[in-house]
Design a protein around this motif. Structure first.
Motif, PDB file in Angstrom:
ATOM      1  N   THR A  74       0.955   8.197 -12.973  1.00  0.00           N
ATOM      2  CA  THR A  74       1.700   9.452 -12.849  1.00  0.00           C
ATOM      3  C   THR A  74       0.757  10.640 -12.841  1.00  0.00           C
ATOM      4  N   ALA A  75      -0.262  10.618 -13.694  1.00  0.00           N
ATOM      5  CA  ALA A  75      -1.227  11.724 -13.737  1.00  0.00           C
ATOM      6  C   ALA A  75      -1.982  11.842 -12.417  1.00  0.00           C
ATOM      7  N   MET A  76      -2.393  10.717 -11.841  1.00  0.00           N
ATOM      8  CA  MET A  76      -3.105  10.758 -10.564  1.00  0.00           C
ATOM      9  C   MET A  76      -2.189  11.218  -9.433  1.00  0.00           C
ATOM     10  N   ALA A  77      -0.911  10.847  -9.487  1.00  0.00           N
ATOM     11  CA  ALA A  77       0.023  11.266  -8.443  1.00  0.00           C
ATOM     12  C   ALA A  77       0.260  12.769  -8.494  1.00  0.00           C
ATOM     13  N   ILE A  80       7.042   1.681  -9.951  1.00  0.00           N
ATOM     14  CA  ILE A  80       6.454   2.847  -9.300  1.00  0.00           C
ATOM     15  C   ILE A  80       7.522   3.422  -8.389  1.00  0.00           C
ATOM     16  N   ARG A  81       7.992   4.603  -8.740  1.00  0.00           N
ATOM     17  CA  ARG A  81       9.059   5.242  -7.959  1.00  0.00           C
ATOM     18  C   ARG A  81       8.461   6.052  -6.820  1.00  0.00           C
ATOM     19  N   ARG A  82       9.153   6.021  -5.690  1.00  0.00           N
ATOM     20  CA  ARG A  82       8.709   6.763  -4.505  1.00  0.00           C
ATOM     21  C   ARG A  82       9.376   8.123  -4.435  1.00  0.00           C
ATOM     22  N   THR A  83       8.762   9.027  -3.704  1.00  0.00           N
ATOM     23  CA  THR A  83       9.332  10.358  -3.531  1.00  0.00           C
ATOM     24  C   THR A  83      10.549  10.281  -2.625  1.00  0.00           C
ATOM     25  N   GLY A  84      11.346  11.349  -2.615  1.00  0.00           N
ATOM     26  CA  GLY A  84      12.547  11.393  -1.787  1.00  0.00           C
ATOM     27  C   GLY A  84      12.241  11.423  -0.303  1.00  0.00           C
ATOM     28  N   ARG A  85      11.038  11.885   0.059  1.00  0.00           N
ATOM     29  CA  ARG A  85      10.660  11.953   1.475  1.00  0.00           C
ATOM     30  C   ARG A  85      10.412  10.584   2.083  1.00  0.00           C
ATOM     31  N   CYS A  86      10.071   9.628   1.245  1.00  0.00           N
ATOM     32  CA  CYS A  86       9.687   8.311   1.734  1.00  0.00           C
ATOM     33  C   CYS A  86      10.814   7.313   1.528  1.00  0.00           C
ATOM     34  N   PRO A  87      11.431   6.872   2.602  1.00  0.00           N
ATOM     35  CA  PRO A  87      12.488   5.878   2.439  1.00  0.00           C
ATOM     36  C   PRO A  87      11.883   4.543   2.012  1.00  0.00           C
ATOM     37  N   GLY A  88      12.614   3.827   1.257  1.00  0.00           N
ATOM     38  CA  GLY A  88      12.144   2.512   0.804  1.00  0.00           C
ATOM     39  C   GLY A  88      12.437   2.321  -0.669  1.00  0.00           C
ATOM     40  N   THR A 111       0.840  -1.187   0.000  1.00  0.00           N
ATOM     41  CA  THR A 111       0.000   0.000   0.000  1.00  0.00           C
ATOM     42  C   THR A 111       0.879   1.242   0.000  1.00  0.00           C
ATOM     43  N   LEU A 112       0.625   2.135  -0.947  1.00  0.00           N
ATOM     44  CA  LEU A 112       1.374   3.382  -1.060  1.00  0.00           C
ATOM     45  C   LEU A 112       0.413   4.559  -0.954  1.00  0.00           C
ATOM     46  N   ALA A 113       0.696   5.481  -0.044  1.00  0.00           N
ATOM     47  CA  ALA A 113      -0.091   6.708   0.027  1.00  0.00           C
ATOM     48  C   ALA A 113       0.268   7.587  -1.169  1.00  0.00           C
ATOM     49  N   TRP A 114      -0.634   8.471  -1.573  1.00  0.00           N
ATOM     50  CA  TRP A 114      -0.362   9.322  -2.739  1.00  0.00           C
ATOM     51  C   TRP A 114       0.865  10.187  -2.527  1.00  0.00           C
ATOM     52  N   GLU A 115       1.167  10.552  -1.274  1.00  0.00           N
ATOM     53  CA  GLU A 115       2.347  11.363  -0.995  1.00  0.00           C
ATOM     54  C   GLU A 115       3.639  10.612  -1.273  1.00  0.00           C
ATOM     55  N   GLU A 116       3.586   9.289  -1.267  1.00  0.00           N
ATOM     56  CA  GLU A 116       4.771   8.475  -1.516  1.00  0.00           C
ATOM     57  C   GLU A 116       5.039   8.232  -3.003  1.00  0.00           C
ATOM     58  N   VAL A 117       4.027   8.395  -3.839  1.00  0.00           N
ATOM     59  CA  VAL A 117       4.156   8.072  -5.261  1.00  0.00           C
ATOM     60  C   VAL A 117       4.711   9.284  -6.005  1.00  0.00           C
ATOM     61  N   ALA A 118       5.859   9.099  -6.638  1.00  0.00           N
ATOM     62  CA  ALA A 118       6.463  10.168  -7.431  1.00  0.00           C
ATOM     63  C   ALA A 118       6.064  10.035  -8.893  1.00  0.00           C
ATOM     64  N   VAL A 119       6.359   8.881  -9.464  1.00  0.00           N
ATOM     65  CA  VAL A 119       6.099   8.652 -10.882  1.00  0.00           C
ATOM     66  C   VAL A 119       6.072   7.153 -11.132  1.00  0.00           C
ATOM     67  N   ALA A 120       5.372   6.747 -12.180  1.00  0.00           N
ATOM     68  CA  ALA A 120       5.383   5.347 -12.615  1.00  0.00           C
ATOM     69  C   ALA A 120       6.080   5.291 -13.966  1.00  0.00           C
ATOM     70  N   VAL A 121       6.960   4.320 -14.114  1.00  0.00           N
ATOM     71  CA  VAL A 121       7.772   4.203 -15.326  1.00  0.00           C
ATOM     72  C   VAL A 121       7.577   2.814 -15.921  1.00  0.00           C
ATOM     73  N   PRO A 122       7.230   2.733 -17.215  1.00  0.00           N
ATOM     74  CA  PRO A 122       7.139   1.412 -17.829  1.00  0.00           C
ATOM     75  C   PRO A 122       8.519   0.791 -17.953  1.00  0.00           C
ATOM     76  N   ARG A 142      -2.969  -4.947 -20.150  1.00  0.00           N
ATOM     77  CA  ARG A 142      -2.892  -3.504 -20.376  1.00  0.00           C
ATOM     78  C   ARG A 142      -1.469  -3.099 -20.720  1.00  0.00           C
ATOM     79  N   ARG A 143      -1.356  -2.083 -21.545  1.00  0.00           N
ATOM     80  CA  ARG A 143      -0.040  -1.592 -21.954  1.00  0.00           C
ATOM     81  C   ARG A 143       0.632  -0.870 -20.797  1.00  0.00           C
ATOM     82  N   PRO A 144       1.897  -1.191 -20.506  1.00  0.00           N
ATOM     83  CA  PRO A 144       2.581  -0.569 -19.369  1.00  0.00           C
ATOM     84  C   PRO A 144       2.712   0.946 -19.514  1.00  0.00           C
ATOM     85  N   ARG A 145       2.862   1.457 -20.727  1.00  0.00           N
ATOM     86  CA  ARG A 145       2.961   2.919 -20.895  1.00  0.00           C
ATOM     87  C   ARG A 145       1.685   3.616 -20.470  1.00  0.00           C
ATOM     88  N   ARG A 146       0.559   3.025 -20.816  1.00  0.00           N
ATOM     89  CA  ARG A 146      -0.717   3.633 -20.445  1.00  0.00           C
ATOM     90  C   ARG A 146      -0.943   3.585 -18.935  1.00  0.00           C
TER      91      ARG A 146
END
Length: 113
Positions: free
Chosen positions: A102-105, A73-81, A54-65, A92-96
């Motif tokens: 990423t848009a929701m984050a 799914i990359r985490r923000t710098g504030r969240c260790p891990g 489970t990742l809170a929205w504050e932890e999600v930086a970007v998703a990369v295919p 489903r296509r990974p790019r989509r």
């Protein structure tokens, strides 16, 4: 394969090859079918196989295919891990998928309520 084996019995080396290949096919199929990334107002729930993260929205930086059908799914710098790695995005296509996450984050208005 089974019907072919019953009608025309294969050589011993074909049976050995089938015994090695069939479990790999089953594993790949289950991996493609059991992944799930669910978004809600609190964040993302990532299920891959038997694990759920489970990742809170504050932890999600970007998703990369990634390569093939994988997703990171990359985490923000504030969240260790470590980054969260999804082995397969199923049909489903990974790019989509990465673009949607990423848009929701980045834009809270796009997140489900």
């Amino acid at each position: 394969m089974v019907v072919g084996d019953v009608v025309d019995p294969p050589a011993w080396w074909e049976i050995v090859a089938q015994v090695g290949v069939v479990p790999a096919w089953v594993g790949l199929g289950l991996g493609a079918l059991t992944w799930r990334v669910t978004a809600d107002a609190a964040g993302l729930r990532v299920r891959s196989g038997r694990r759920t993260c489970t990742l809170a929205w504050e932890e999600v930086a970007v998703a990369v295919p990634g390569p093939g059908t994988s997703l990171r799914i990359r985490r923000t710098g504030r969240c260790p891990g470590k980054d969260v790695f999804v082995r397969s995005t199923g049909l489903r296509r990974p790019r989509r998928v990465a673009a949607e996450i990423t848009a929701m984050a980045r834009c809270p208005e796009l997140r489900p309520s």
